[in-house]
Design a protein around this motif. Structure first.
Motif, PDB file in Angstrom:
ATOM      1  N   TYR A  67      25.753  43.069 -54.384  1.00  0.00           N
ATOM      2  CA  TYR A  67      24.628  42.492 -53.650  1.00  0.00           C
ATOM      3  C   TYR A  67      23.795  41.573 -54.545  1.00  0.00           C
ATOM      4  N   GLY A  68      24.343  41.239 -55.711  1.00  0.00           N
ATOM      5  CA  GLY A  68      23.696  40.285 -56.594  1.00  0.00           C
ATOM      6  C   GLY A  68      22.659  40.867 -57.546  1.00  0.00           C
ATOM      7  N   LEU A  69      22.584  42.180 -57.648  1.00  0.00           N
ATOM      8  CA  LEU A  69      21.624  42.802 -58.552  1.00  0.00           C
ATOM      9  C   LEU A  69      22.189  42.864 -59.966  1.00  0.00           C
ATOM     10  N   THR A  70      21.318  42.672 -60.930  1.00  0.00           N
ATOM     11  CA  THR A  70      21.711  42.890 -62.319  1.00  0.00           C
ATOM     12  C   THR A  70      21.759  44.394 -62.573  1.00  0.00           C
ATOM     13  N   THR A  81      19.596  47.205 -60.566  1.00  0.00           N
ATOM     14  CA  THR A  81      20.274  48.330 -59.927  1.00  0.00           C
ATOM     15  C   THR A  81      19.676  49.647 -60.399  1.00  0.00           C
ATOM     16  N   LEU A  82      19.451  49.771 -61.698  1.00  0.00           N
ATOM     17  CA  LEU A  82      18.851  50.997 -62.236  1.00  0.00           C
ATOM     18  C   LEU A  82      17.417  51.174 -61.740  1.00  0.00           C
ATOM     19  N   GLN A  83      16.684  50.085 -61.643  1.00  0.00           N
ATOM     20  CA  GLN A  83      15.310  50.158 -61.125  1.00  0.00           C
ATOM     21  C   GLN A  83      15.317  50.647 -59.681  1.00  0.00           C
ATOM     22  N   LEU A  84      16.228  50.113 -58.883  1.00  0.00           N
ATOM     23  CA  LEU A  84      16.322  50.538 -57.483  1.00  0.00           C
ATOM     24  C   LEU A  84      16.680  52.021 -57.407  1.00  0.00           C
ATOM     25  N   ILE A 129      21.399  56.693 -53.690  1.00  0.00           N
ATOM     26  CA  ILE A 129      21.430  56.349 -55.126  1.00  0.00           C
ATOM     27  C   ILE A 129      22.849  55.970 -55.541  1.00  0.00           C
ATOM     28  N   GLY A 130      23.813  56.778 -55.129  1.00  0.00           N
ATOM     29  CA  GLY A 130      25.204  56.481 -55.472  1.00  0.00           C
ATOM     30  C   GLY A 130      25.646  55.134 -54.938  1.00  0.00           C
ATOM     31  N   TYR A 131      25.296  54.857 -53.699  1.00  0.00           N
ATOM     32  CA  TYR A 131      25.660  53.575 -53.090  1.00  0.00           C
ATOM     33  C   TYR A 131      24.991  52.418 -53.827  1.00  0.00           C
ATOM     34  N   ALA A 182      11.084  42.861 -52.224  1.00  0.00           N
ATOM     35  CA  ALA A 182      10.922  41.843 -53.274  1.00  0.00           C
ATOM     36  C   ALA A 182      10.792  42.479 -54.654  1.00  0.00           C
ATOM     37  N   GLN A 183      10.019  43.546 -54.750  1.00  0.00           N
ATOM     38  CA  GLN A 183       9.778  44.196 -56.051  1.00  0.00           C
ATOM     39  C   GLN A 183      10.998  44.949 -56.558  1.00  0.00           C
TER      40      GLN A 183
END
Length: 164
Positions: A121-124, A128-131, A111-113, A46-47
């Motif tokens: 996958y619907g991330l902004t 994406t950078l946070q992940l 990280i690359g993936y 979630a985070q």
């Protein structure tokens, strides 16, 4: 100042519960997971929008098995060796190089993936950078372990050659 070995010890000791409670969920079926693991996993997903832990592609699952079967026992072994001040032992250094390479490489792939597939996958971009940022320490620290242990190993081999 803290020594690298003390830093590594803290890393390994911290990584044991991370592996047991979080990373194990990659391969342990949901009905067999500890309730604390499920709670931590749900919070993390979630985070951090960690779609890797939701989708669990085959390659990611294989990385999870390697972590449980290979890396987790090494965390215990490395912690023991550091606590005993046996960090210039040949086997310790070889296994540290192997661990460092494996962990840095697999994290680099993750990280690359995440960076390449995050949007699908619907991330902004921000998500994406946070992940990706969540995974960066698990690239950098094993990379440091790889380089440092490799350097120590070369020194050990050079020492042996000089004494012969």
């Amino acid at each position: 100042m803290i020594s690298l070995d003390s830093f590594y010890l803290a890393y390994y000791l911290l990584h044991i519960p991370i592996t047991v409670f979080i990373d194990s969920t990659i391969v342990v079926p949901p009905d067999s997971q500890l309730s604390i693991s499920k709670s931590i996993l749900e919070f993390h997903i979630a985070q951090n929008s960690d779609f890797l832990l939701v989708e669990k592609p085959l390659w990611f699952t294989l990385f999870g098995w390697v972590e449980l079967v290979f890396q987790l026992p090494l965390f215990v072994y490395f912690s023991y060796k550091i606590a005993r001040n046996h960090t210039h032992d040949g086997l310790y250094l070889v296994l540290s190089v192997v661990y460092g390479f494996n962990a840095a490489f697999t994290t680099f792939v993750c990280i690359g993936y995440a960076l390449i597939q995050g949007e699908s996958y619907g991330l902004t971009s921000s998500q994406t950078l946070q992940l990706a940022a969540i995974y960066v320490p698990y690239l950098l620290i094993p990379g440091l372990i790889l380089i440092d242990s490799g350097s120590r190993l070369v020194g050990l081999v050079s020492q042996k050659e000089k004494s012969e």
